[in-house]
Structures are given as structure tokens and as C-alpha cells.
Write a protein that holds these residues in place. Structure first.
Motif, PDB file in Angstrom:
ATOM      1  N   PHE A 122      -2.815  21.040  20.065  1.00 53.54           N
ATOM      2  CA  PHE A 122      -3.482  22.101  19.299  1.00 53.54           C
ATOM      3  C   PHE A 122      -4.714  21.550  18.586  1.00 53.54           C
ATOM      4  O   PHE A 122      -5.755  22.188  18.540  1.00 53.54           O
ATOM      5  CB  PHE A 122      -2.523  22.722  18.276  1.00 53.54           C
ATOM      6  N   VAL A 175      -7.495  21.119  21.092  1.00 57.10           N
ATOM      7  CA  VAL A 175      -8.122  22.385  21.470  1.00 57.10           C
ATOM      8  C   VAL A 175      -8.982  22.903  20.318  1.00 57.10           C
ATOM      9  O   VAL A 175     -10.134  23.308  20.524  1.00 57.10           O
ATOM     10  CB  VAL A 175      -7.057  23.435  21.856  1.00 57.10           C
ATOM     11  N   ALA A 176      -8.450  22.852  19.087  1.00 57.48           N
ATOM     12  CA  ALA A 176      -9.210  23.330  17.930  1.00 57.48           C
ATOM     13  C   ALA A 176     -10.491  22.513  17.777  1.00 57.48           C
ATOM     14  O   ALA A 176     -11.557  23.062  17.517  1.00 57.48           O
ATOM     15  CB  ALA A 176      -8.356  23.235  16.666  1.00 57.48           C
ATOM     16  N   LEU A 208     -10.517  31.005  18.585  1.00 58.06           N
ATOM     17  CA  LEU A 208      -9.359  30.336  19.184  1.00 58.06           C
ATOM     18  C   LEU A 208      -8.483  31.334  19.915  1.00 58.06           C
ATOM     19  O   LEU A 208      -7.970  31.050  20.994  1.00 58.06           O
ATOM     20  CB  LEU A 208      -8.550  29.621  18.097  1.00 58.06           C
ATOM     21  N   TYR A 225      -5.692  27.764  24.297  1.00 55.54           N
ATOM     22  CA  TYR A 225      -5.063  27.936  22.997  1.00 55.54           C
ATOM     23  C   TYR A 225      -3.957  28.996  23.080  1.00 55.54           C
ATOM     24  O   TYR A 225      -2.822  28.784  22.631  1.00 55.54           O
ATOM     25  CB  TYR A 225      -6.135  28.353  21.980  1.00 55.54           C
TER      26      TYR A 225
END
Ligand SMILES: [Zn+2]
Length: 510
Positions: free
Chosen positions: A144, A147-148, A164, A170
Motif C-alpha cells: 500500500f 502504491v501510495a 487512489l 490500489y
């Protein structure tokens, strides 16, 4: 001459070179004069230090440096040699430890990033998806964060939450974990992601995962099943196209896939025939009293001139186009309709090798009673439907590999390389040569595979979840941690958002 060809031929070339080097090394007498005659030979091949001892024993040290090589050459005793070999191991461990420290620091930074988002609750460095009580495992937190981080780097941190929640990767991770939370076994939420990552499984956009297993062909010639299921899923996952626009034909004993645009060719026609009367200049009025079906002479009185061409049948030259059907052989049917009809086709019949009792069909759910499955971390010898990603050679024997979609909610066991579930959807037969590679191939985008399955899984989800928890609880005398009804409502509502999104996408897809 493809990239694949280049990859495989270089690999073979490298293997061959290394093998030759090793051979030379062992056959040829000492190349380096070593002061103390501690070994027969020493050589650095890439970063592997190879030492052939006097007794013929070979020591291999990976991750060695030029300095290690020189140190071994200058060593005065066999103990010195061994300590060089081990010291580089110590160095490796130190490097690994430093990397771990950096990773933990980055993770803590990342957790701060997540804590600012409404999707996450962070309590004492433990990360929860908002509304759920099961903590995210570290590997998933890292994913996570990654991805963020990527989405942050793409633009302003404003509207991060919205951005997101439009990102496919995500969404797939978020939904995957929600499905995990709906599994009555807390272990699944904890361990499934790590297991899937370790074994190269792929997650779909709606949060399911793609796995492989072997089956036994019951019908003699499932070629059409192979063709339809491969064409349907690869049109979606590789070409990212809508299967509705493709038709399957049989030509000279081979199936072929034809896009709508190739069904007809457009011909240009130039003409001066009057389009009203087709060049006849007029027509007989059939309502006229003297009109005869059999004799033109009798009907002469009934002739009417065409006004468009003043009875000449000729107008100024013009061009127009006609669609001429292209001969592709025998039309078998539209790709989507054929795929949806697969469970009804007689040649789409497979079974499992172990019990030979399961009715397995591409496009139809295979399931067993969940009461009969027990949680275990064994790879084999436990009840449940087995699946794998990389170890296809030992997931049930059989003559055919199939690609299956699995809902994390329905996983009943996680081993080292294999898992078990009580239900899966076989979506495609996999050619033997692709069985070990397809889930690694990034050109095969699994995000696109699961739309209709998702819709089915969302039907009366609340009831299904409650039933699952009840069945699991009945197998144990102690109380399992349950899901509060508030938590269940929140997860189901969030997953339900998929429905609207999927129907939107199906309309707009090309
Ligand atoms: Zn005319």
C-alpha cells in the motif's frame, strides 16, 4: 526473432559459458601459483568465488569480490582461506541487516503517509483498513505504501484519496483485503497476501486471485473449449478489448478469431443505373386491371415510367459502397455468446484426478461443502480444492491445466506452495507450454478478468458471510473471533461499489 527468443537464447548461451569455465577450471592444472599449495585452483566467475581444494572438494562462495579473490591467493593457511570465505558471509549479513533497517525506517515513514488517508486507521504503528478490525499484514502495508508513493509522485497530494480510489492496483489490494476479512479464519487475512506474493499469484481488480490447477479431460476433443476460453480471456487480458466484437469460424479444420471489422469488405461501385427503378426505366403497376403475372404483352397498358429518370433508366454517374461478406469458413458463433454457453457444451467436461468425482467445466463454479474442509497449513493430504501458481506439476495430476479465479473469502488452507479453497471458477484451459509462465507474464493483465464473477459473488453477500462464520464456528469448541455486524455492513457496502463501476465500464469499453 521475438524478445522471447532473445531472452531464452541468451540464457542458454550464458549457461553454456559458465559450464565451460567450470570444466576448464577442474580439468586444467593450477593456473595460479599458490605459495602454500593450499588448493588446486581458485577462480572468480562473475561474483562467485570457486576454490578447488587439494582433496578435490569444491567450495563455492556467491557474492564474492575481486578483493576476496586476491586474499585467497595470498592466504597462508587453509584457515585463512576459510575465514575469507566466511567473512564475506558476515559482510553479506551486515549488508542485509542495514537494508532491513532502511526498510523499517521507510515503512514507518510510509505508515505516516497512510495514516493521513481516510481509508486507513493507524493505532500504535498497526495499520487497519477503516471499518475493519483485522490488522493489515506488514507485506500488504508495504505494498500500500508503494502504491501510495507512486500516486503521490505523479502529482499534487491534494485529492489523494480520490486519486487512489481510481487507481486499479490500489483498488485491487483494498478489495482483496476486504474479501480476506470476510473469511471466518483470521489466518487468511494475516497470511494469504504473503503466500500469494511468495508464489507469484496475481490479484484481479475486484480483489480475487488467479491460480492454476490440473484436471483430467473426460471428453476426447476439447479443442473448441481451449480455443474459446483462451481467445475470450486473452482478448480481455492481453489486448484489453471487448470480446463482443469477435466471431469464431471453422476453416480448413482450424478455428479462427475474426474481429467485426474483418467480417465484411467494403466495395465501391460506380453506376449510372437509376436507383429508383434499378435501371429499368419504370415498372408495371400490379394493381392495374389488365395486369398479368404471366405475360408482359398483356400488361403493356399497365407500364408506368419512372419519374426519377424520365423513363430512361439512366442517371448521372454516381458511386456507392456495399458490404460484401468475407468468406471465413463455417461460422461457429460470437465469442462472448460461445464463452457464456461453454458450461452447456458436451466437450467441456473435466474432473479431478484424485477422486474422479468432481464435475469441472470452464465457466462454471466448482465447489465442495465447506463443512468438509479443515484449516491446515499443509501442502498436501488435507481436504479442499487445491490450487497453485508456480508448482503446477504437483497440484493434482491430470492432462490439462486450468486457470481459476478464487475469492479470498473461500480459502480454507495455506501451505508453502499450495493452497486450498472450497470453491473456484475455472475460466480458461492453459496450454502446457504456458502453464508455468502465464502468471509471470505482465502482458497477461489479470485485472480485466473477473467482472461477471464479481457480480455473482456480491449477490446476497451478507448472508453468505454469516453462513461461513457459523459453519466454521460449528467445527470448533472454542469461540472464533467474529465479525461485528457493523464491520460486516461497512465491508459489504464498500465492495458493493464495484457493481456500479463494472456496469459503467462494460458500457464504455471498446
Ligand atoms: Zn428510374
Amino acid at each position: 526473432m521475438s524478445l522471447e527468443w532473445f531472452k531464452s537464447s541468451t540464457e542458454r548461451a550464458i549457461e553454456k559459458v559458465v559450464a565451460n569455465k567450470l570444466e576448464q577450471l577442474i580439468d586444467t592444472p593450477v593456473e595460479h601459483t599458490c605459495k602454500a599449495k593450499l588448493f588446486l585452483n581458485v577462480k572468480l566467475v562473475n561474483d562467485t568465488l570457486i576454490i578447488v581444494l587439494l582433496n578435490g572438494e569444491i567450495i563455492n562462495k556467491a557474492g564474492a569480490t575481486e578483493q576476496d579473490f586476491q586474499d585467497v591467493l595470498n592466504a597462508r593457511s587453509i584457515e585463512d582461506v576459510m575465514s575469507i570465505v566466511t567473512s564475506s558471509k558476515v559482510k553479506e549479513e551486515r549488508i542485509a541487516h542495514e537494508a532491513e533497517v532502511r526498510r523499517v525506517k521507510a515503512l514507518q515513514q510510509g505508515i505516516k503517509l497512510l495514516a493521513d488517508l481516510p481509508d486507513f486507521d493507524v493505532v500504535d504503528n498497526v495499520v487497519y483498513l477503516t471499518g475493519t478490525s483485522r490488522s493489515l499484514p506488514q507485506l500488504l502495508v508495504e505494498k500500500f505504501v508503494e502504491v501510495a508513493d507512486r500516486v503521490y509522485s505523479e502529482g499534487t497530494p491534494k485529492y489523494m484519496h480520490e486519486k487512489l480510489n481510481r487507481d486499479e492496483e490500489y483498488l485491487s489490494l483494498k478489495r482483496f483485503f476486504m474479501w480476506c476479512c470476510l473469511n471466518p479464519r483470521a489466518e487468511v487475512a494475516n497470511e494469504l497476501y504473503g503466500f500469494l506474493t511468495e508464489n507469484s499469484f496475481r490479484i484481479t481488480k475486484q480483489g480475487f486471485f488467479v491460480a492454476l490447477r490440473n484436471v483430467v479431460t473426460l471428453h476426447g476433443s476439447p479443442e473448441l473449449v481451449h480455443f474459446i476460453s483462451n481467445a475470450y480471456n486473452k482478448v480481455k487480458a492481453v489486448w484489453k478489448k471487448n470480446p463482443d466484437h469477435y466471431t469464431i469460424f471453422l476453416e480448413n479444420g482450424e478455428y479462427k478469431l475474426v474481429h467485426d471489422s474483418a467480417l465484411v469488405t467494403i466495395h465501391k461501385v460506380t453506376s449510372d443505373d437509376c436507383p429508383e427503378c434499378n435501371g429499368a426505366g419504370g415498372w408495371y403497376n400490379e394493381d392495374c386491371e389488365e395486369y398479368s403475372e404471366y405475360s408482359e404483352d398483356d400488361s403493356e397498358e399497365c407500364w408506368e415510367d419512372c419519374e426519377n429518370c424520365d423513363g430512361t433508366g439512366v442517371v448521372e454517374e454516381y458511386t456507392y459502397t456495399v458490404d460484401v461478406p468475407v468468406d471465413h469458413g463455417q461460422r461457429i458463433g460470437g465469442l462472448t455468446e460461445l464463452y457464456l454457453d461453454l458450461p452447456n457444451r458436451a466437450e467441456n467436461r473435466f474432473t479431478d484426478d484424485w477422486t474422479k468425482t468432481f464435475d469441472i467445466r470452464i465457466g462454471q463454479l466448482t465447489s465442495m461443502p465447506k463443512e468438509d474442509c479443515n484449516w491446515s497449513t499443509q501442502d498436501c493430504m488435507a481436504a479442499g480444492l487445491h490450487f497453485t501458481a508456480d508448482q503446477i506439476h504437483y497440484v493434482g495430476c491430470g492432462d490439462q491445466s486450468v486457470l481459476v479465479l478464487i475469492n479470498p473469502m473461500k480459502v480454507v488452507g495455506i501451505g508453502t506452495h499450495k493452497g486450498r479453497c472450497y470453491e473456484y471458477l475455472p475460466i480458461m484451459t492453459v496450454p502446457r507450454e504456458e502453464a508455468t509462465g502465464i502468471l509471470h507474464d505482465l502482458a497477461f493483465d489479470t485485472l480485466a478478468l473477473d467482472e461477471s464473477y464479481a457480480i455473482k459473488e456480491l449477490e446476497s453477500l451478507t448472508e453468505k458471510v454469516q453462513e461461513g462464520f457459523t459453519v466454521e464456528a460449528s467445527k470448533h469448541e472454542f469461540n472464533l473471533p467474529t465479525l461485528s455486524s457493523k464491520e460486516l455492513r461497512a465491508i459489504v457496502a464498500s465492495l458493493d461499489e464495484m457493481k456500479a463501476e463494472i456496469s459503467k465500464r462494460i458500457v464504455t469499453i471498446d
